[in-house]
Design an enzyme around this catalytic site. Sequence first.
Site, PDB file in Angstrom:
ATOM      1  N   MET A  10     -57.742  10.346  12.558  1.00 18.32           N
ATOM      2  CA  MET A  10     -58.012  10.297  13.992  1.00 18.32           C
ATOM      3  C   MET A  10     -57.625  11.672  14.527  1.00 18.32           C
ATOM      4  SD  MET A  10     -59.379   8.508  16.242  1.00 18.32           S
ATOM      5  CE  MET A  10     -59.349   6.738  16.050  1.00 18.32           C
ATOM      6  N   ASP A  11     -58.550  12.324  15.220  1.00 16.39           N
ATOM      7  CA  ASP A  11     -58.281  13.664  15.767  1.00 16.39           C
ATOM      8  C   ASP A  11     -57.711  13.538  17.179  1.00 16.39           C
ATOM      9  OD1 ASP A  11     -59.264  14.667  13.428  1.00 16.39           O
ATOM     10  OD2 ASP A  11     -61.105  15.505  14.281  1.00 16.39           O
ATOM     11  N   LYS A  38     -61.994  15.414   7.201  1.00 18.14           N
ATOM     12  CA  LYS A  38     -63.100  16.150   6.563  1.00 18.14           C
ATOM     13  C   LYS A  38     -64.030  15.222   5.783  1.00 18.14           C
ATOM     14  CE  LYS A  38     -60.406  20.367   6.331  1.00 18.14           C
ATOM     15  NZ  LYS A  38     -60.929  20.935   7.576  1.00 18.14           N
ATOM     16  N   GLY A  39     -63.446  14.207   5.125  1.00 20.20           N
ATOM     17  CA  GLY A  39     -64.279  13.296   4.354  1.00 20.20           C
ATOM     18  C   GLY A  39     -65.218  12.510   5.261  1.00 20.20           C
ATOM     19  N   GLY A 212     -73.542  32.732   8.819  1.00 18.23           N
ATOM     20  CA  GLY A 212     -74.314  32.056   7.779  1.00 18.23           C
ATOM     21  C   GLY A 212     -73.519  31.830   6.509  1.00 18.23           C
ATOM     22  N   GLY A 238     -67.930  23.261   9.528  1.00 15.44           N
ATOM     23  CA  GLY A 238     -67.943  23.345   8.066  1.00 15.44           C
ATOM     24  C   GLY A 238     -68.314  22.000   7.450  1.00 15.44           C
ATOM     25  N   ASP A 239     -67.826  20.931   8.052  1.00 13.89           N
ATOM     26  CA  ASP A 239     -68.140  19.594   7.533  1.00 13.89           C
ATOM     27  C   ASP A 239     -69.634  19.292   7.708  1.00 13.89           C
ATOM     28  OD1 ASP A 239     -65.459  19.232   6.941  1.00 13.89           O
ATOM     29  OD2 ASP A 239     -65.023  18.421   8.929  1.00 13.89           O
ATOM     30  N   LYS A 272     -71.652  20.951  20.768  1.00 13.20           N
ATOM     31  CA  LYS A 272     -71.055  19.802  21.464  1.00 13.20           C
ATOM     32  C   LYS A 272     -69.599  19.638  21.061  1.00 13.20           C
ATOM     33  CE  LYS A 272     -75.270  17.283  22.287  1.00 13.20           C
ATOM     34  NZ  LYS A 272     -76.217  16.453  21.551  1.00 13.20           N
TER      35      LYS A 272
HETATM   36  O1  RIB Z   1     -62.827  19.936   9.499  1.00 15.64           O
HETATM   37  C1  RIB Z   1     -62.372  19.355  10.690  1.00 15.64           C
HETATM   38  C2  RIB Z   1     -61.448  18.224  10.390  1.00 15.64           C
HETATM   39  O2  RIB Z   1     -60.290  18.722   9.762  1.00 15.64           O
HETATM   40  C3  RIB Z   1     -60.953  17.467  11.593  1.00 15.64           C
HETATM   41  O3  RIB Z   1     -61.791  16.404  11.963  1.00 15.64           O
HETATM   42  C4  RIB Z   1     -59.557  17.043  11.178  1.00 15.64           C
HETATM   43  O4  RIB Z   1     -59.392  15.669  11.065  1.00 15.64           O
HETATM   44  C5  RIB Z   1     -59.263  17.771   9.880  1.00 15.64           C
HETATM   45  O5  RIB Z   1     -59.349  16.952   8.789  1.00 15.64           O
END
Ligand code: RIB
Length: 294
Positions: A10-11, A38-39, A212, A238-239, A272
């Site tokens: 949870m962020d 990240k997952g 890039g 990045g995700d 966003k």
């Molecule tokens: O890459 C961003 C993520 O890194 C965030 O959502 C946070 O939870 C950390 O895992």
Amino acid sequence: MITVIGSLNMDLVVQMNAFPKQGETILGHAFQTVPGGKGANQAVAAARLGSEVAMIGCVGKDSFGETLRAVLQQEHILTDVIVSSPSAPTGIANILVYNQDNRIVVVPGANYELAPAHLEASKDLIQKSQMVIIQLEIPKETTSYAIRLCKEAGVPVLLNPAPAANFDVQWMEDVTYLTPNETECAEIFNEPFEQTLEKYPNKLIITLGSEGARYYDGSYPIHVPGYMTTAVDTTGAGDTFNGALAYALVEGQSLDEAVYFANIAASLSVEKFSAQGGMPTLGAIYARMAGLEE
Ligand code: RIB
């Protein structure tokens, strides 16, 4: 099917007009609780593009854990193999956002309870996956086990080495793609990135934010430029890149096409707020590629 083995957090996001200095107290101007990890982020990025996605992870028996599961279900992600820790709380990330930039502290909690035994129980799922995506917010031994299972089953692995401190260079032989950013690449290989790229042709893809990404195709260094846009929040860019890259590769795109596609996806994501908030649909990516946006 793409299987993601990784973290759910949870962020806890605070927006501010400056980062605090050591020992300083400042006022932020907004606080939000949004899904991340990240997952989970990479799972959402691939699912939103239309991939069939399964998530293997661990949450706590608390309201954050319930919410994170529900969010993934809304994205049509298979969550049956997310386990609940009897004792550890759901992972959280404390995120400070200022000037389109961020600083993140993760407390892994239940993510660090994801064990090789859980992967063993999900072996069938892993073996029938077209690609497995892993990051490093879970225990190292679990990552090693995941890579070994994939190798035995001949399943390609996309490893996003973040946080880089949890990386083991022995994994290089068995992963199909490694996607560090510049900082992570320097931390892992400790040499000029041009040199590292040449050692791992078509395997090492270094992301460069709005610039890039770079890789080496076996003959030449390739720079796939990013799409310039106005960023609101770069958390999860990045995700998004990783989820979109996996989607594109599984769909049969060449590495060059897939990196270009993933760059466009990442450019949309930063427009966003929050990690998952800006992750694009397939239509949005093709509209941007075709220059059809308003
Ligand atoms: O890459 C961003 C993520 O890194 C965030 O959502 C946070 O939870 C950390 O895992």
